[in-house]
Design a protein around this motif. Structure first.
Motif, short mmCIF file in Angstrom:
data_model
loop_
_atom_site.label_atom_id
_atom_site.label_comp_id
_atom_site.label_asym_id
_atom_site.label_seq_id
_atom_site.Cartn_x
_atom_site.Cartn_y
_atom_site.Cartn_z
N LEU A 45 -39.49 75.44 74.74
CA LEU A 45 -40.68 74.60 74.87
C LEU A 45 -40.39 73.31 75.64
O LEU A 45 -41.20 72.82 76.43
N PHE A 46 -39.18 72.74 75.40
CA PHE A 46 -38.80 71.52 76.12
C PHE A 46 -38.66 71.79 77.62
O PHE A 46 -39.10 70.99 78.47
N ALA A 47 -38.06 72.92 77.94
CA ALA A 47 -37.94 73.30 79.36
C ALA A 47 -39.32 73.55 79.98
O ALA A 47 -39.55 73.24 81.15
N TRP A 48 -40.23 74.13 79.18
CA TRP A 48 -41.60 74.38 79.63
C TRP A 48 -42.29 73.06 79.99
O TRP A 48 -43.00 72.93 80.98
N ILE A 49 -42.08 72.04 79.15
CA ILE A 49 -42.69 70.72 79.39
C ILE A 49 -42.15 70.11 80.68
O ILE A 49 -42.90 69.56 81.50
N LEU A 50 -40.81 70.20 80.89
CA LEU A 50 -40.22 69.64 82.10
C LEU A 50 -40.75 70.33 83.35
O LEU A 50 -41.07 69.70 84.36
N LEU A 51 -40.85 71.67 83.27
CA LEU A 51 -41.37 72.41 84.41
C LEU A 51 -42.83 72.06 84.71
O LEU A 51 -43.23 71.94 85.87
N ILE A 59 -42.59 66.77 92.06
CA ILE A 59 -41.24 66.22 92.29
C ILE A 59 -40.24 67.15 91.62
O ILE A 59 -40.59 67.85 90.65
N PRO A 60 -38.98 67.19 92.13
CA PRO A 60 -37.97 68.05 91.51
C PRO A 60 -37.68 67.62 90.07
O PRO A 60 -37.91 66.46 89.68
N VAL A 61 -37.13 68.56 89.30
CA VAL A 61 -36.83 68.28 87.90
C VAL A 61 -35.75 67.21 87.78
O VAL A 61 -35.82 66.34 86.90
N LEU A 62 -34.74 67.25 88.67
CA LEU A 62 -33.65 66.28 88.58
C LEU A 62 -34.12 64.86 88.80
O LEU A 62 -33.58 63.92 88.22
N GLU A 63 -35.16 64.70 89.65
CA GLU A 63 -35.64 63.34 89.91
C GLU A 63 -36.40 62.76 88.73
O GLU A 63 -36.70 61.57 88.71
N LEU A 64 -36.77 63.60 87.75
CA LEU A 64 -37.39 63.07 86.54
C LEU A 64 -36.44 62.18 85.76
O LEU A 64 -36.87 61.32 84.98
N PHE A 65 -35.10 62.41 85.96
CA PHE A 65 -34.11 61.63 85.22
C PHE A 65 -33.37 60.66 86.14
O PHE A 65 -32.29 60.19 85.79
N PHE A 71 -30.83 52.60 84.03
CA PHE A 71 -31.13 52.14 82.67
C PHE A 71 -29.85 51.87 81.90
O PHE A 71 -29.70 50.84 81.22
N TRP A 72 -28.88 52.80 82.02
CA TRP A 72 -27.62 52.60 81.29
C TRP A 72 -26.83 51.43 81.86
O TRP A 72 -26.16 50.70 81.11
N GLN A 73 -26.86 51.22 83.21
CA GLN A 73 -26.17 50.08 83.79
C GLN A 73 -26.78 48.77 83.31
O GLN A 73 -26.08 47.79 83.05
N ALA A 74 -28.12 48.74 83.20
CA ALA A 74 -28.78 47.54 82.70
C ALA A 74 -28.39 47.27 81.24
O ALA A 74 -28.15 46.12 80.85
#
Length: 624
Positions: A45-51, A59-65, A71-74
């Motif tokens: 279901l989580f993969a379904w939501i991302l797709l 936009i590609p899936v990788l660009e969602l993250f 964020f982590w550097q900040a």
């Protein structure tokens, strides 16, 4: 909100209440749960939501993250600002030994005649040993510059957009920030050619170096295609602010401490900011070249400082040649020098010949002791209670002046030392600011596999030093390319910096210690040649270099050739070839030697033989 019922009955109950996914969701959930289980259904279901988000937003899936690294550097910067780390003291490998020395007294003037000089060495030295200086007291610690990650990400995006606009797409997979430049690792993308996907050629990306420099507003960039051991192309872009690489930081790095050789030295930091060190005994000689102001003299001073910080005069002796009279003259008076710094060019050939003779004497000693290397010889001689031989380091600051004064003798002496002196512990460090083919000849370059190239004026000079272009794109001020003997490609480094104040403290330390330890250092050479005069005697060029003259050997056929020329009353190369049955080169050398002695006259036009000027010497008994 999301609901995840326990079973099918619970799903229908929730759907009847009008919440959750309704009856459609309950009928879709039950087959998934029976097929994948509860955990697998959650993942599906989580993969379904991302797709769904990817298709909706286009936009590609990788660009969602893509926002997560920033964020982590900040968060990391916020944590470091709220809880700053404590500064750790510099690691100390050993406790420094403090020396209680008496107060220095003004020495009485002593005559500089050789007979009176040797009488000084008969005094028994006091029981005081050489002690290495404490590094934190001599050298200063460096300061690091805080990297700007947002600016690096912006430049990476500019590089990707520029490559895309020129039809050579690629994406940045790695960013390495060094003290001088930042390396962006670019991996070529695929393009569609005639209905087939093909990867972009490396040559197409490297040809866009000037376009990338224009887009990045950089003075010059350097491309390394591909980076050794990596699967990407390295684009090296200059930083806005150059970080200073202190010699103390490089010496206290783990890379330097792993080397146990007495001739180890720190060179600088690479493009990723890691310290870089090397061992002169493995090279075994070093050639340094670069234009004026590129950092060549600072590099030579840093090498000398490394050796003085880790070697006593019993382990290492030096001979310095400084035609400029200003670069190395400040080291006069340290006990490591066999003689004061040589500044007269007329004596340099004598110096090299003395070192060559010292090399031969050491080989004879090794042969008598049954040793193949200086380390083997020192181990055997110490077991027998003798004095070990120190390493001998010859440093020549400017090779171009020597090659202009005496090119043949200089090239011959340097080549012989470079070929044979490694096993005897004699090493050469030669620098020049004019890397042309008549200075760095092919014979010299072939015997110096380890080379350091600083910024050069053109790609031709870079090819003379490194056999490949690249040094013309360096930025100066310590930016270098180091070619190791066992490396396929040179490594770009930012050289270490040692200030005049640090060098002055180091020299004053060794001068002060040498003034307390009276008498010779001992074991300076295989021939037992005494050291230079102690500080009580005015510094003057040592006599051991003055008696060295150019070796002149007659050809074994010299007498026969001269007698033949006088008997025939004519001289020609072809005649000597026929009558003596020798080759052209040897016959021409004999004719040239006769012309230099005044036996025959100059060459005439055409095939006419030379005139014999000096007939057989007159017999004094037949004189009237």
């Amino acid at each position: 909100y999301f609901t995840f019922p326990i079973d099918f009955e619970a799903s229908k109950t929730i759907a009847a209440q009008g919440i959750g996914g309704g009856y459609l969701g309950s009928f879709l959930l039950e087959p998934l749960r029976s097929l994948f289980g509860t955990a697998g259904t959650a993942v599906a279901l989580f993969a379904w939501i991302l797709l769904s988000l990817s298709l909706t937003l286009n936009i590609p899936v990788l660009e969602l993250f893509a926002w997560t690294p920033a964020f982590w550097q900040a968060l990391k910067r916020l944590f470091q600002k709220l809880f700053p780390p404590r500064e750790k003291p510099a690691p100390r490998t050993e406790k420094p030994v403090s020396i209680q020395v008496p107060e220095l007294k003004t020495p009485t003037p002593v005559s500089s005649k050789p007979s009176e000089v040797h009488s000084l060495f008969t005094e028994p030295p006091p029981d005081l040993n050489w002690v290495l200086p404490d590094i934190p007291e001599i050298l200063n610690i460096g300061q690091d510059i805080e990297p700007n990650d947002e600016f690096d990400q912006h430049r990476a995006k500019v590089i990707e957009d520029t490559l895309e606009s020129f039809g050579a797409p690629g994406h940045v997979v790695e960013i390495n920030r060094g003290p001088t430049i930042t390396q962006f690792g670019i991996e070529p993308d695929f393009i569609e050619v005639r209905g087939q996907k093909r990867r972009v050629r490396v040559s197409k990306i490297t040809s866009l170096a000037d376009d990338l420099a224009l887009a990045l507003a950089a003075r010059r960039i350097r491309m390394e295609a591909p980076v050794p051991g990596k699967g990407y192309i390295g684009v090296e872009v200059p930083n806005e602010e150059i970080a200073l690489v202190a010699l103390r930081d490089a010496i206290q790095s783990p890379v330097f401490k792993r080397l146990k050789s007495p001739l180890r030295f720190a060179l600088g930091r690479d493009v990723s900011g890691k310290a870089f060190a090397a061992d002169l005994a493995d090279m075994p000689h070093l050639l340094v070249a670069g234009t004026t102001g590129s950092g060549k003299s600072v590099c030579v001073n840093a090498l000398i400082s490394c050796f003085l910080l880790h070697n006593t005069p019993e382990d290492l002796r030096m001979i310095m040649v400084d035609p400029k009279r200003v670069e190395l003259s400040g080291y006069d008076g340290i006990p490591h020098l066999l003689a004061p710094v040589v500044v007269d060019l007329e004596r340099v050939v004598g110096v090299l010949q003395w070192v060559s003779r010292e090399m031969d004497l050491r080989y004879h000693k090794f042969s008598d002791a049954g040793a193949r290397h200086i380390n083997d010889y020192n181990k055997k001689i110490l077991r027998e209670g003798g004095k070990k031989l120190p390493y001998l380091l010859v440093i020549i600051d400017e090779l171009a002046d020597l090659m202009m004064l005496a090119p043949t003798e200089t090239e011959k002496a340097i080549t012989r030392l470079a070929q044979l002196a490694r096993a005897t512990g004699i090493h050469l460090i030669i620098s020049t600011q004019r890397p042309s083919t008549n200075v760095v000849t092919g014979l010299i370059k072939a015997n110096f596999p380890a080379r350091i190239a600083f910024a050069t004026a053109s790609g031709v000079d870079s090819r003379v030093i490194l056999d490949q272009p690249g040094a013309e794109t360096l930025l100066g001020r310590g930016d270098m390319l180091f070619q190791a003997p066992d490396a396929a490609a040179p490594v770009r480094l930012q050289g270490v910096f040692v200030s005049d104040g640090e060098i002055d403290k180091l020299v004053r330390y060794w001068r002060f210690l040498a003034a307390q330890i009276k008498g010779p250092v001992g074991g300076t050479s295989a021939a037992g040649t005494p050291d230079t005069k102690m500080p009580a005697i005015p510094l003057k060029q040592k006599e051991m270099f003055e008696d060295m003259k150019e070796e002149t050997e007659r050809d074994p056929l010299w007498e026969e050739a001269v007698e033949l020329v006088r008997m025939e009353d004519r001289a020609s190369i072809s005649m000597l070839q026929r009558r003596l049955r020798i080759g052209y080169t040897r016959a021409a050398r004999l004719i040239d030697a006769m012309a230099a002695e005044g036996i025959v006259g100059p060459a005439k036009d055409g095939p006419q033989p030379r005139q014999v000027l000096d007939q057989k010497p007159e017999d004094p008994l037949n004189k009237e």
